[in-house]
Write an enzyme that holds these catalytic residues in place. Structure first.
Site, PDB file in Angstrom:
ATOM      1  N   LYS A 223       0.863  -1.182   0.000  1.00  0.00           N
ATOM      2  CA  LYS A 223       0.000   0.000   0.000  1.00  0.00           C
ATOM      3  C   LYS A 223       0.905   1.239   0.000  1.00  0.00           C
ATOM      4  CE  LYS A 223      -3.627   2.566   0.448  1.00  0.00           C
ATOM      5  NZ  LYS A 223      -4.374   2.847  -0.788  1.00  0.00           N
TER       6      LYS A 223
ATOM      7  N   ILE B  46     -10.125   5.480  -1.298  1.00  0.00           N
ATOM      8  CA  ILE B  46      -9.582   5.118   0.012  1.00  0.00           C
ATOM      9  C   ILE B  46      -8.818   6.309   0.594  1.00  0.00           C
ATOM     10  CG2 ILE B  46      -7.988   3.551   1.223  1.00  0.00           C
ATOM     11  CD1 ILE B  46     -10.514   2.126   0.128  1.00  0.00           C
ATOM     12  N   GLY B  47      -8.197   7.094  -0.279  1.00  0.00           N
ATOM     13  CA  GLY B  47      -7.523   8.301   0.195  1.00  0.00           C
ATOM     14  C   GLY B  47      -6.158   8.017   0.789  1.00  0.00           C
TER      15      GLY B  47
ATOM     16  N   CYS C  60      -1.110  11.815  -7.178  1.00  0.00           N
ATOM     17  CA  CYS C  60      -1.295  12.391  -5.857  1.00  0.00           C
ATOM     18  C   CYS C  60      -1.233  13.908  -5.994  1.00  0.00           C
ATOM     19  CB  CYS C  60      -0.155  11.874  -4.974  1.00  0.00           C
ATOM     20  SG  CYS C  60      -0.430  12.147  -3.261  1.00  0.00           S
TER      21      CYS C  60
ATOM     22  N   LYS D  97       5.052   4.955 -11.501  1.00  0.00           N
ATOM     23  CA  LYS D  97       3.744   4.427 -11.902  1.00  0.00           C
ATOM     24  C   LYS D  97       2.925   5.528 -12.549  1.00  0.00           C
ATOM     25  CE  LYS D  97      -0.187   1.943  -9.974  1.00  0.00           C
ATOM     26  NZ  LYS D  97      -0.640   1.223  -8.772  1.00  0.00           N
TER      27      LYS D  97
ATOM     28  N   ASN E 118      -2.342   3.442 -13.232  1.00  0.00           N
ATOM     29  CA  ASN E 118      -3.091   3.668 -12.013  1.00  0.00           C
ATOM     30  C   ASN E 118      -4.577   3.760 -12.410  1.00  0.00           C
ATOM     31  OD1 ASN E 118      -3.741   4.436  -9.314  1.00  0.00           O
ATOM     32  ND2 ASN E 118      -1.666   5.260  -9.122  1.00  0.00           N
TER      33      ASN E 118
ATOM     34  N   GLY F 250     -10.239  -2.575 -12.445  1.00  0.00           N
ATOM     35  CA  GLY F 250     -10.912  -3.826 -12.793  1.00  0.00           C
ATOM     36  C   GLY F 250     -11.023  -4.024 -14.297  1.00  0.00           C
TER      37      GLY F 250
ATOM     38  N   GLY G   8      -4.496  -6.507  -9.417  1.00  0.00           N
ATOM     39  CA  GLY G   8      -5.036  -5.606  -8.399  1.00  0.00           C
ATOM     40  C   GLY G   8      -6.425  -6.003  -7.931  1.00  0.00           C
TER      41      GLY G   8
HETATM   42  C1  LIG Z   1      -8.705  -0.143  -3.253  1.00  0.00           C
HETATM   43  C2  LIG Z   1      -7.541   0.287  -4.108  1.00  0.00           C
HETATM   44  C3  LIG Z   1      -6.477   0.986  -3.513  1.00  0.00           C
HETATM   45  C4  LIG Z   1      -5.383   1.400  -4.288  1.00  0.00           C
HETATM   46  N1  LIG Z   1      -4.330   2.049  -3.678  1.00  0.00           N
HETATM   47  C5  LIG Z   1      -3.237   2.387  -4.426  1.00  0.00           C
HETATM   48  C6  LIG Z   1      -2.080   2.980  -3.805  1.00  0.00           C
HETATM   49  O1  LIG Z   1      -2.007   3.163  -2.582  1.00  0.00           O
HETATM   50  N2  LIG Z   1      -1.033   3.346  -4.602  1.00  0.00           N
HETATM   51  C7  LIG Z   1      -1.051   3.115  -5.964  1.00  0.00           C
HETATM   52  O2  LIG Z   1      -0.070   3.432  -6.649  1.00  0.00           O
HETATM   53  N3  LIG Z   1      -2.117   2.519  -6.565  1.00  0.00           N
HETATM   54  C8  LIG Z   1      -3.202   2.156  -5.846  1.00  0.00           C
HETATM   55  N4  LIG Z   1      -4.275   1.538  -6.453  1.00  0.00           N
HETATM   56  C9  LIG Z   1      -4.239   1.279  -7.914  1.00  0.00           C
HETATM   57  C10 LIG Z   1      -3.851  -0.168  -8.228  1.00  0.00           C
HETATM   58  O3  LIG Z   1      -2.567  -0.454  -7.725  1.00  0.00           O
HETATM   59  C11 LIG Z   1      -3.885  -0.428  -9.766  1.00  0.00           C
HETATM   60  O4  LIG Z   1      -3.020   0.480 -10.409  1.00  0.00           O
HETATM   61  C12 LIG Z   1      -5.263  -0.260 -10.366  1.00  0.00           C
HETATM   62  O5  LIG Z   1      -6.263  -0.710  -9.476  1.00  0.00           O
HETATM   63  C13 LIG Z   1      -5.421  -0.992 -11.717  1.00  0.00           C
HETATM   64  O6  LIG Z   1      -5.239  -2.387 -11.605  1.00  0.00           O
HETATM   65  P1  LIG Z   1      -6.483  -3.421 -11.382  1.00  0.00           P
HETATM   66  O7  LIG Z   1      -7.515  -3.081 -12.418  1.00  0.00           O
HETATM   67  O8  LIG Z   1      -5.907  -4.789 -11.547  1.00  0.00           O
HETATM   68  O9  LIG Z   1      -7.003  -3.166 -10.002  1.00  0.00           O
HETATM   69  C14 LIG Z   1      -5.374   1.117  -5.695  1.00  0.00           C
HETATM   70  C15 LIG Z   1      -6.444   0.415  -6.271  1.00  0.00           C
HETATM   71  C16 LIG Z   1      -7.516  -0.010  -5.505  1.00  0.00           C
HETATM   72  C17 LIG Z   1      -8.636  -0.785  -6.181  1.00  0.00           C
END
Ligand SMILES: Cc1cc2nc3c(=O)[nH]c(=O)nc-3n(C[C@H](O)[C@H](O)[C@H](O)COP(=O)(O)O)c2cc1C
Length: 312
Positions: free
Chosen positions: A50, A76-77, A135, A170, A197, A222, A270
């Protein structure tokens, strides 16, 4: 011999040598240890923590997560325990595993990014740093670091100086042309780029006639974003010379292979972790089977192979 030999899944992603190309994505896998009951962390090539900030953060008020067609929105922030607690309480246990621990880092100012990177540089057991640049920059009126090539270049260069660890940047997909920010990150010193992201979106509660999420908008992830993310991976592969880590809606081997053929050397899983906590291991096992069924001896030969001009 065909079909009998175990395929070679190992990849090198810039300075990172990985046993296989499957990692888990930041924010969907906690600090790894939470997943001990569900999978063998050693089986994963590595995972991304995280996002870590200089001090602990509580994150945003709920509702901060909602399911969408083929995905989810989250705000989530950037809730997290802070870099010091991570180094003190999580890293010693993580060092027991043979898996690459990639620390995801963010800050609200360049100085905060540098502070977290320098602390991680001194810690034992971190394989690489991944900068989350989606960010707001509080010194620049809240403009997102990753949406502005100059700010992205500057924060990457500052973090490059602050640590000797391999540096992954990223990329945010919320830009007009992702190749521009990809080049800025590489010129700033990124050795690897990861993408993407989440995409900014919102959902409206029709009965309440109000946004579902307290903060109005959130990050979409997703399967819904996969075609967008694969296209961005394809474009960035043609624009820069550093290795890429692809993600966005991966839940099967075929999904992972789309990114690999488009140019990714590794992938991150993710949102699929919320469906099955061992979703990443399922992708890895399927990938191994796919290679065997298709008589592919080494996964590496597929990286970027979709760009070949030769008829398939
Ligand atoms: C609940 C949640 C929290 C996330 N928190 C972060 C984070 O703290 N830092 C970050 O770089 N990306 C964060 N992401 C983005 C994921 O790492 C990823 O880039 C994004 O969800 C796309 O992949 P996916 O479709 O497989 O989830 C978060 C995604 C989700 C769903």
């Amino acid at each position: 011999m065909s079909g009998v030999v175990e395929p070679d899944l190992s990849v090198t992603v810039g300075p990172l040598a990985l046993e296989n190309p499957v990692l888990t994505a930041s924010g969907t896998f906690g600090y790894g240890l939470e997943f001990e009951p569900f999978l063998k962390l050693d089986e994963l090539a590595g995972f991304v923590t995280k996002g870590l900030s200089p001090r602990p953060r509580e994150g945003n008020p709920p509702p901060r997560i909602v399911e969408t067609p083929a995905g989810m929105l989250n705000t989530i922030g950037l809730q997290n325990i802070g870099v010091d607690a991570f180094i003190r309480d999580k890293l010693p246990r993580l060092r027991e595993y043979d898996t690459a621990v990639i620390a995801n880092v963010f800050g609200e100012t360049e100085a905060e990014y540098v502070e977290v990177c320098s602390k991680l540089d001194q810690a034992e057991g971190v394989a690489a740093i991944e900068l989350n640049v989606s960010c707001p920059n509080t010194e620049q009126g809240g403009m997102i670091f990753g949406n502005d090539a100059a700010a992205l270049h500057a924060v990457t260069a500052a973090c490059r100086k602050a640590s000797r660890l391999p540096l992954i940047v990223k990329l945010s997909p919320n830009v007009t042309d992702i190749r521009v920010t990809a080049r800025a990150a590489v010129e700033g010193g990124a050795e690897v780029l990861s993408l993407v992201n989440t995409f900014v979106g919102m959902q409206v509660d029709v009965e309440r006639r109000r946004p579902v999420l307290k903060k109005v908008c959130g990050g979409l992830s997703g399967p819904a974003i996969r075609p967008l993310a694969v296209w961005m991976t394809w474009q960035v592969h043609e624009a820069v010379d550093v290795p890429l880590i692809g993600m966005g809606g991966i839940s099967t081997a075929a999904d992972a292979l789309e990114f690999i053929l488009a140019g990714a050397s590794a992938v991150q899983v993710g949102t699929a972790n919320f469906v099955h906590p061992d979703g990443s291991i399922r992708v890895l096992r399927e990938l191994r089977e796919w290679l065997k069924e298709h008589d592919v001896a080494t996964l590496r030969e597929l990286i970027g192979a979709g760009h070949s001009k030769a008829p398939a």
